[in-house]
Design a protein around this motif. Structure first.
Motif, PDB file in Angstrom:
ATOM      1  N   ALA A   1       0.831  -1.210   0.000  1.00  0.00           N
ATOM      2  CA  ALA A   1       0.000   0.000   0.000  1.00  0.00           C
ATOM      3  C   ALA A   1       0.864   1.258   0.000  1.00  0.00           C
ATOM      4  N   ALA A   2       1.945   1.247   0.776  1.00  0.00           N
ATOM      5  CA  ALA A   2       2.831   2.410   0.852  1.00  0.00           C
ATOM      6  C   ALA A   2       3.512   2.662  -0.487  1.00  0.00           C
TER       7      ALA A   2
ATOM      8  N   PRO B   1      12.064   7.458  -3.429  1.00  0.00           N
ATOM      9  CA  PRO B   1      13.161   6.588  -2.959  1.00  0.00           C
ATOM     10  C   PRO B   1      12.678   5.595  -1.909  1.00  0.00           C
ATOM     11  N   ARG B   2      13.341   4.466  -1.854  1.00  0.00           N
ATOM     12  CA  ARG B   2      12.972   3.411  -0.912  1.00  0.00           C
ATOM     13  C   ARG B   2      13.149   3.903   0.530  1.00  0.00           C
TER      14      ARG B   2
ATOM     15  N   ARG C   1      23.130  -0.742   1.157  1.00  0.00           N
ATOM     16  CA  ARG C   1      23.279   0.343   0.188  1.00  0.00           C
ATOM     17  C   ARG C   1      22.031   0.436  -0.684  1.00  0.00           C
ATOM     18  N   GLY C   2      21.524   1.625  -0.816  1.00  0.00           N
ATOM     19  CA  GLY C   2      20.283   1.811  -1.570  1.00  0.00           C
ATOM     20  C   GLY C   2      19.052   1.646  -0.710  1.00  0.00           C
TER      21      GLY C   2
ATOM     22  N   LEU D   1      22.107   2.829   8.236  1.00  0.00           N
ATOM     23  CA  LEU D   1      20.661   2.690   8.308  1.00  0.00           C
ATOM     24  C   LEU D   1      20.093   3.827   9.142  1.00  0.00           C
ATOM     25  N   LYS D   2      18.951   4.356   8.722  1.00  0.00           N
ATOM     26  CA  LYS D   2      18.219   5.356   9.494  1.00  0.00           C
ATOM     27  C   LYS D   2      16.849   4.789   9.848  1.00  0.00           C
ATOM     28  N   LEU D   3      16.382   5.113  11.040  1.00  0.00           N
ATOM     29  CA  LEU D   3      15.124   4.549  11.526  1.00  0.00           C
ATOM     30  C   LEU D   3      13.987   5.557  11.571  1.00  0.00           C
ATOM     31  N   ASP D   4      14.251   6.809  11.180  1.00  0.00           N
ATOM     32  CA  ASP D   4      13.251   7.849  11.387  1.00  0.00           C
ATOM     33  C   ASP D   4      12.058   7.773  10.438  1.00  0.00           C
ATOM     34  N   ASP D   5      12.104   6.891   9.430  1.00  0.00           N
ATOM     35  CA  ASP D   5      10.957   6.720   8.527  1.00  0.00           C
ATOM     36  C   ASP D   5      10.197   5.421   8.780  1.00  0.00           C
TER      37      ASP D   5
END
Length: 419
Positions: free
Chosen positions: A65-66, A74-75, A126-127, A148-152
């Motif tokens: 759905a997202a 971007p992913r 990566r990516g 890696l970022k977790l804020d999304d």
């Protein structure tokens, strides 16, 4: 009920069929609909009940759905799954990848855990990635390396939440929560809900739908339980006799310590039995090699500690032996649940030494069962059962003295951190 009645997207229904799933289990039927609505879910189900699929399908449904809403953006990290052990993380990753492989668009599922080099795991990110499955410590390592970022993150899953806290991950969990967005969906799954887990759930979940399923009689595992009385010094000899006379083809033996794991495995090998130890000091390469040998039948006996065995799933494992009883009664359920899966029958044998009799009675009480005691010729215990020391029956399991064990200290620290 079938999967088509749960509200899943059509591509997922096709993936379910191609993956070989037929009808949903009790936890899947109860947890998937509220998870699809976006509600926080607090799910309680025993080992082998199908809880991985219960959160994997909503994760993938939400991702589809997202992607539709985002178009060619971007992913972003959609789902984060935290698991207490590397074996469980790997298995969750396999389930997600298996389901995702049948979807019309590629889904990137990344798995990370400690005990191996971090560099390949960083390269794999990566990516970006769609779903991240990780142990808490390695996840924080990846974040600190800017891999890696977790804020999304849209959805957080805690798999075996009780074990995450029981194994001392409270501090790591607190740090991870601080990195996540405030607006997200939370799916917590656990076999038990001790106070520390309930405190964490009350703190992090918003009006959760609580799902506590009891397996239906038709779905309940077919596990025969035996309790054999034996002196402590005779347990290994008894195990060798049982292996020979009962004709067991594959056995998972639980012991209390790393030393016992090595010691028992060595004695079995000297007696001509293909056996290997399995404990927390093994490197990831050694763990993978031993498990593969056991799955492929090259090893007849795997002698494991509780920590090392968490997350292990051996298809059609026929026998589990409690060489040492677990300290916590709830861990008894986890242990014997390694057999009798997917409709197969299983056998769970416990060695009851005189000093352990009172503790096994506590386990029976907590499981609401009574297992008839056996005495085998030549292995009758020579000593009488000892009374339980004052304060030992405190409900956390194990015969304890006045000094707290390391596990008890970790429990207390987890409870304090969670509060």
């Amino acid at each position: 009920m079938n999967f088509s009645s749960l509200g899943l997207a059509a591509p997922l229904l096709n993936a379910i069929t191609e993956s070989g799933f037929s009808t949903p289990t009790a936890i899947q039927s109860a947890a998937i609909p509220p998870a699809l609505r976006g509600a926080d879910v607090l799910g309680q189900a025993q080992t082998g009940s199908g809880k991985t699929v219960a959160f994997a399908l909503p994760l993938l449904h939400g991702l589809l759905a997202a992607r539709t809403a985002a178009g060619n953006a971007p992913r972003k990290l959609h789902g984060l799954v935290l698991a207490p052990t590397r074996e469980l993380a790997a298995q969750v990753g396999e389930v997600l990848r298996g389901l995702a492989s049948h979807l019309p668009q590629p889904v990137k599922v990344s798995v990370a855990f400690g005990g191996v080099s971090i560099n390949p795991q960083m390269m794999a990110l990566r990516g970006g990635t769609d779903i991240m499955v990780a142990t808490p410590g390695r996840l924080l390592d990846l974040v600190e390396h800017n891999a890696l970022k977790l804020d999304d993150t849209s959805v957080l899953v805690l798999d075996e939440a009780d074990k995450l806290l029981d194994m001392g991950f409270a501090d790591e969990l607190a740090r991870i929560m601080a990195l996540l967005p405030a607006r997200r969906q939370n799916l917590f799954f656990s076999a038990t809900f001790p106070p520390a887990v309930q405190v964490l759930a009350d703190k992090l979940l918003h009006e959760p739908v609580r799902v506590a399923t009891e397996q239906e009689a038709s779905q309940a595992p077919d596990i025969t339980q035996r309790a054999i009385e034996v002196d402590q010094s005779q347990r290994t000899s008894l195990l060798r006799i049982l292996l020979k006379e009962e004709g067991w083809r594959q056995v998972l033996v639980f012991v209390a310590t790393k030393y016992a794991s090595e010691h028992v495995a060595d004695k079995l090998r000297r007696g001509g039995v293909a056996a290997e130890a399995f404990h927390g000091d093994f490197s990831q390469g050694a763990r993978t090699s031993v498990l593969n040998d056991f799955r492929e039948g090259k090893l007849k006996v795997l002698v494991a500690t509780d920590v090392a065995a968490r997350g292990i799933d051996i298809a059609q494992l026929p026998v589990v032996v409690n060489y040492d009883l677990p300290r916590a009664p709830a861990d008894y359920t986890h242990r014997i649940g390694r057999t009798g899966r997917a409709g197969a029958s299983g056998l769970a044998v416990s060695f009851i030494t005189p000093d352990a009799e009172q503790h096994f009675r506590l386990i029976e009480k907590r499981q609401n069962v009574r297992v008839e005691r056996e005495r085998l010729p030549g292995f009758e215990p020579a000593t009488l059962a000892q009374p339980l020391p004052p304060g030992a029956n405190d409900g956390t399991g194990g015969i304890k003295g006045k000094r707290k064990s390391k596990k008890d200290k970790l429990r207390e620290a987890a409870a304090k951190s969670a509060s």
